[in-house]
Design a protein around this motif. Structure first.
Motif, PDB file in Angstrom:
ATOM      1  N   LYS A 102      50.703 119.469  92.622  1.00 17.06           N
ATOM      2  CA  LYS A 102      49.641 120.137  91.858  1.00 17.06           C
ATOM      3  C   LYS A 102      48.268 119.661  92.302  1.00 17.06           C
ATOM      4  O   LYS A 102      47.300 120.421  92.294  1.00 17.06           O
ATOM      5  CB  LYS A 102      49.816 119.868  90.365  1.00 17.06           C
ATOM      6  N   ASN A 103      48.186 118.378  92.664  1.00 15.38           N
ATOM      7  CA  ASN A 103      46.932 117.768  93.090  1.00 15.38           C
ATOM      8  C   ASN A 103      47.262 116.409  93.719  1.00 15.38           C
ATOM      9  O   ASN A 103      48.431 116.025  93.791  1.00 15.38           O
ATOM     10  CB  ASN A 103      45.961 117.615  91.907  1.00 15.38           C
ATOM     11  N   THR A 104      46.259 115.697  94.130  1.00 13.04           N
ATOM     12  CA  THR A 104      46.463 114.395  94.769  1.00 13.04           C
ATOM     13  C   THR A 104      47.160 113.416  93.840  1.00 13.04           C
ATOM     14  O   THR A 104      48.071 112.692  94.240  1.00 13.04           O
ATOM     15  CB  THR A 104      45.122 113.811  95.240  1.00 13.04           C
ATOM     16  N   GLU A 105      46.741 113.393  92.586  1.00 12.45           N
ATOM     17  CA  GLU A 105      47.345 112.477  91.623  1.00 12.45           C
ATOM     18  C   GLU A 105      48.834 112.758  91.447  1.00 12.45           C
ATOM     19  O   GLU A 105      49.646 111.843  91.377  1.00 12.45           O
ATOM     20  CB  GLU A 105      46.619 112.553  90.278  1.00 12.45           C
ATOM     21  N   ASN A 106      49.202 114.027  91.398  1.00  8.99           N
ATOM     22  CA  ASN A 106      50.604 114.405  91.263  1.00  8.99           C
ATOM     23  C   ASN A 106      51.414 113.947  92.475  1.00  8.99           C
ATOM     24  O   ASN A 106      52.554 113.489  92.340  1.00  8.99           O
ATOM     25  CB  ASN A 106      50.726 115.914  91.070  1.00  8.99           C
ATOM     26  N   ALA A 107      50.822 114.007  93.647  1.00  7.21           N
ATOM     27  CA  ALA A 107      51.502 113.530  94.855  1.00  7.21           C
ATOM     28  C   ALA A 107      51.712 112.019  94.792  1.00  7.21           C
ATOM     29  O   ALA A 107      52.812 111.528  95.083  1.00  7.21           O
ATOM     30  CB  ALA A 107      50.693 113.900  96.092  1.00  7.21           C
ATOM     31  N   ILE A 108      50.680 111.295  94.399  1.00  7.87           N
ATOM     32  CA  ILE A 108      50.789 109.837  94.315  1.00  7.87           C
ATOM     33  C   ILE A 108      51.860 109.432  93.313  1.00  7.87           C
ATOM     34  O   ILE A 108      52.624 108.499  93.562  1.00  7.87           O
ATOM     35  CB  ILE A 108      49.416 109.217  93.966  1.00  7.87           C
ATOM     36  N   ALA A 128      51.699 103.635  95.466  1.00  8.68           N
ATOM     37  CA  ALA A 128      51.217 104.713  94.601  1.00  8.68           C
ATOM     38  C   ALA A 128      49.824 104.388  94.076  1.00  8.68           C
ATOM     39  O   ALA A 128      49.601 104.182  92.891  1.00  8.68           O
ATOM     40  CB  ALA A 128      52.197 104.943  93.455  1.00  8.68           C
ATOM     41  N   VAL A 129      48.879 104.345  95.009  1.00  2.85           N
ATOM     42  CA  VAL A 129      47.495 104.024  94.676  1.00  2.85           C
ATOM     43  C   VAL A 129      46.589 104.940  95.485  1.00  2.85           C
ATOM     44  O   VAL A 129      46.785 105.118  96.689  1.00  2.85           O
ATOM     45  CB  VAL A 129      47.168 102.551  95.000  1.00  2.85           C
ATOM     46  N   GLY A 130      45.611 105.507  94.820  1.00  3.49           N
ATOM     47  CA  GLY A 130      44.603 106.310  95.501  1.00  3.49           C
ATOM     48  C   GLY A 130      43.226 105.763  95.198  1.00  3.49           C
ATOM     49  O   GLY A 130      42.955 105.363  94.065  1.00  3.49           O
ATOM     50  N   ILE A 131      42.374 105.736  96.203  1.00  2.73           N
ATOM     51  CA  ILE A 131      41.006 105.248  96.039  1.00  2.73           C
ATOM     52  C   ILE A 131      40.075 106.339  96.561  1.00  2.73           C
ATOM     53  O   ILE A 131      40.267 106.854  97.661  1.00  2.73           O
ATOM     54  CB  ILE A 131      40.779 103.932  96.806  1.00  2.73           C
ATOM     55  N   SER A 132      39.082 106.676  95.743  1.00  7.62           N
ATOM     56  CA  SER A 132      38.112 107.681  96.158  1.00  7.62           C
ATOM     57  C   SER A 132      36.723 107.240  95.735  1.00  7.62           C
ATOM     58  O   SER A 132      36.555 106.283  94.982  1.00  7.62           O
ATOM     59  CB  SER A 132      38.455 109.038  95.541  1.00  7.62           C
ATOM     60  N   ILE A 141      33.312 103.759  93.018  1.00 11.39           N
ATOM     61  CA  ILE A 141      34.691 103.785  93.510  1.00 11.39           C
ATOM     62  C   ILE A 141      35.619 104.054  92.332  1.00 11.39           C
ATOM     63  O   ILE A 141      35.495 103.439  91.278  1.00 11.39           O
ATOM     64  CB  ILE A 141      35.061 102.453  94.193  1.00 11.39           C
ATOM     65  N   GLU A 142      36.549 104.981  92.533  1.00 12.99           N
ATOM     66  CA  GLU A 142      37.547 105.293  91.516  1.00 12.99           C
ATOM     67  C   GLU A 142      38.930 104.951  92.055  1.00 12.99           C
ATOM     68  O   GLU A 142      39.233 105.235  93.209  1.00 12.99           O
ATOM     69  CB  GLU A 142      37.483 106.770  91.133  1.00 12.99           C
ATOM     70  N   PHE A 157      43.061 105.383  91.297  1.00 10.04           N
ATOM     71  CA  PHE A 157      44.136 106.023  90.554  1.00 10.04           C
ATOM     72  C   PHE A 157      45.405 105.250  90.874  1.00 10.04           C
ATOM     73  O   PHE A 157      45.859 105.232  92.018  1.00 10.04           O
ATOM     74  CB  PHE A 157      44.290 107.492  90.958  1.00 10.04           C
ATOM     75  N   ALA A 158      45.937 104.551  89.887  1.00  6.54           N
ATOM     76  CA  ALA A 158      47.138 103.717  90.073  1.00  6.54           C
ATOM     77  C   ALA A 158      48.041 103.928  88.858  1.00  6.54           C
ATOM     78  O   ALA A 158      48.027 103.124  87.925  1.00  6.54           O
ATOM     79  CB  ALA A 158      46.752 102.266  90.236  1.00  6.54           C
ATOM     80  N   PRO A 159      48.836 105.003  88.850  1.00  3.18           N
ATOM     81  CA  PRO A 159      49.629 105.334  87.658  1.00  3.18           C
ATOM     82  C   PRO A 159      50.661 104.274  87.286  1.00  3.18           C
ATOM     83  O   PRO A 159      51.103 104.229  86.141  1.00  3.18           O
ATOM     84  CB  PRO A 159      50.294 106.653  88.031  1.00  3.18           C
ATOM     85  N   TYR A 160      51.027 103.415  88.219  1.00  2.00           N
ATOM     86  CA  TYR A 160      52.011 102.361  87.938  1.00  2.00           C
ATOM     87  C   TYR A 160      51.372 100.975  87.965  1.00  2.00           C
ATOM     88  O   TYR A 160      52.063  99.962  87.977  1.00  2.00           O
ATOM     89  CB  TYR A 160      53.179 102.455  88.927  1.00  2.00           C
ATOM     90  N   GLY A 161      50.048 100.940  88.002  1.00  2.00           N
ATOM     91  CA  GLY A 161      49.329  99.682  88.013  1.00  2.00           C
ATOM     92  C   GLY A 161      49.173  99.114  89.418  1.00  2.00           C
ATOM     93  O   GLY A 161      49.594  99.709  90.404  1.00  2.00           O
ATOM     94  N   LEU A 162      48.548  97.951  89.495  1.00  2.00           N
ATOM     95  CA  LEU A 162      48.271  97.295  90.774  1.00  2.00           C
ATOM     96  C   LEU A 162      49.055  96.003  90.983  1.00  2.00           C
ATOM     97  O   LEU A 162      49.047  95.438  92.072  1.00  2.00           O
ATOM     98  CB  LEU A 162      46.770  96.995  90.880  1.00  2.00           C
ATOM     99  N   GLU A 163      49.728  95.542  89.964  1.00  2.00           N
ATOM    100  CA  GLU A 163      50.397  94.238  90.045  1.00  2.00           C
ATOM    101  C   GLU A 163      51.395  94.158  91.199  1.00  2.00           C
ATOM    102  O   GLU A 163      51.483  93.129  91.871  1.00  2.00           O
ATOM    103  CB  GLU A 163      51.109  93.925  88.727  1.00  2.00           C
ATOM    104  N   ASP A 164      52.155  95.223  91.448  1.00  2.00           N
ATOM    105  CA  ASP A 164      53.158  95.171  92.518  1.00  2.00           C
ATOM    106  C   ASP A 164      52.532  94.934  93.893  1.00  2.00           C
ATOM    107  O   ASP A 164      53.152  94.321  94.759  1.00  2.00           O
ATOM    108  CB  ASP A 164      54.004  96.443  92.530  1.00  2.00           C
ATOM    109  N   ILE A 165      51.311  95.387  94.085  1.00  2.00           N
ATOM    110  CA  ILE A 165      50.626  95.129  95.357  1.00  2.00           C
ATOM    111  C   ILE A 165      50.390  93.629  95.523  1.00  2.00           C
ATOM    112  O   ILE A 165      50.673  93.052  96.565  1.00  2.00           O
ATOM    113  CB  ILE A 165      49.290  95.887  95.421  1.00  2.00           C
ATOM    114  N   PHE A 166      49.873  93.016  94.475  1.00  2.00           N
ATOM    115  CA  PHE A 166      49.505  91.605  94.555  1.00  2.00           C
ATOM    116  C   PHE A 166      50.718  90.675  94.584  1.00  2.00           C
ATOM    117  O   PHE A 166      50.635  89.565  95.112  1.00  2.00           O
ATOM    118  CB  PHE A 166      48.581  91.246  93.399  1.00  2.00           C
ATOM    119  N   THR A 167      51.846  91.129  94.034  1.00  2.00           N
ATOM    120  CA  THR A 167      53.052  90.296  94.019  1.00  2.00           C
ATOM    121  C   THR A 167      54.042  90.679  95.120  1.00  2.00           C
ATOM    122  O   THR A 167      55.139  90.135  95.184  1.00  2.00           O
ATOM    123  CB  THR A 167      53.753  90.371  92.653  1.00  2.00           C
TER     124      THR A 167
END
Length: 93
Positions: free
Chosen positions: A13-19, A28-32, A38-39, A41-51
């Motif tokens: 439907k859009n970029t967010e739906n794809a992510i 599953a992170v988008g930065i625009s 800077i915005e 979009f991280a529907p599942y959060g950012l913790e998994d990246i850092f861990t």
């Protein structure tokens, strides 16, 4: 992306739906935006990246084979990953 799969996936439907429909939460992170705004979009959060946690996203376009193949490739490239195994017990597809 949906065209890469021989039209077997519903169009996004859009970029967010794809992510939201990617294979694992860690990607599953988008930065625009621009330098002033800077915005993220991280529907599942950012913790998994850092861990360095690889966790599946359960949806109709993802499955055990896709996930495990992607995990195997990431394990070849990156060290110390925490892998969350695919669970067939999840029934929210």
């Amino acid at each position: 992306m949906h065209l890469w799969h021989n039209g077997n996936k519903a169009p996004y439907k859009n970029t967010e739906n794809a992510i939201e429909r990617w294979i694992a939460t860690v990607h599953a992170v988008g930065i625009s935006g621009n330098s002033g705004n800077i915005e993220i979009f991280a529907p599942y959060g950012l913790e998994d990246i850092f861990t360095k946690t690889i966790r599946p996203i359960y949806h109709v376009d993802n499955n055990r084979i896709l996930y495990e193949n992607k995990v195997a490739r990431w394990q070849e490239r990156f060290s110390n990953l925490k892998i969350i195994e695919w669970s067939d017990e999840i029934k929210n597809l």
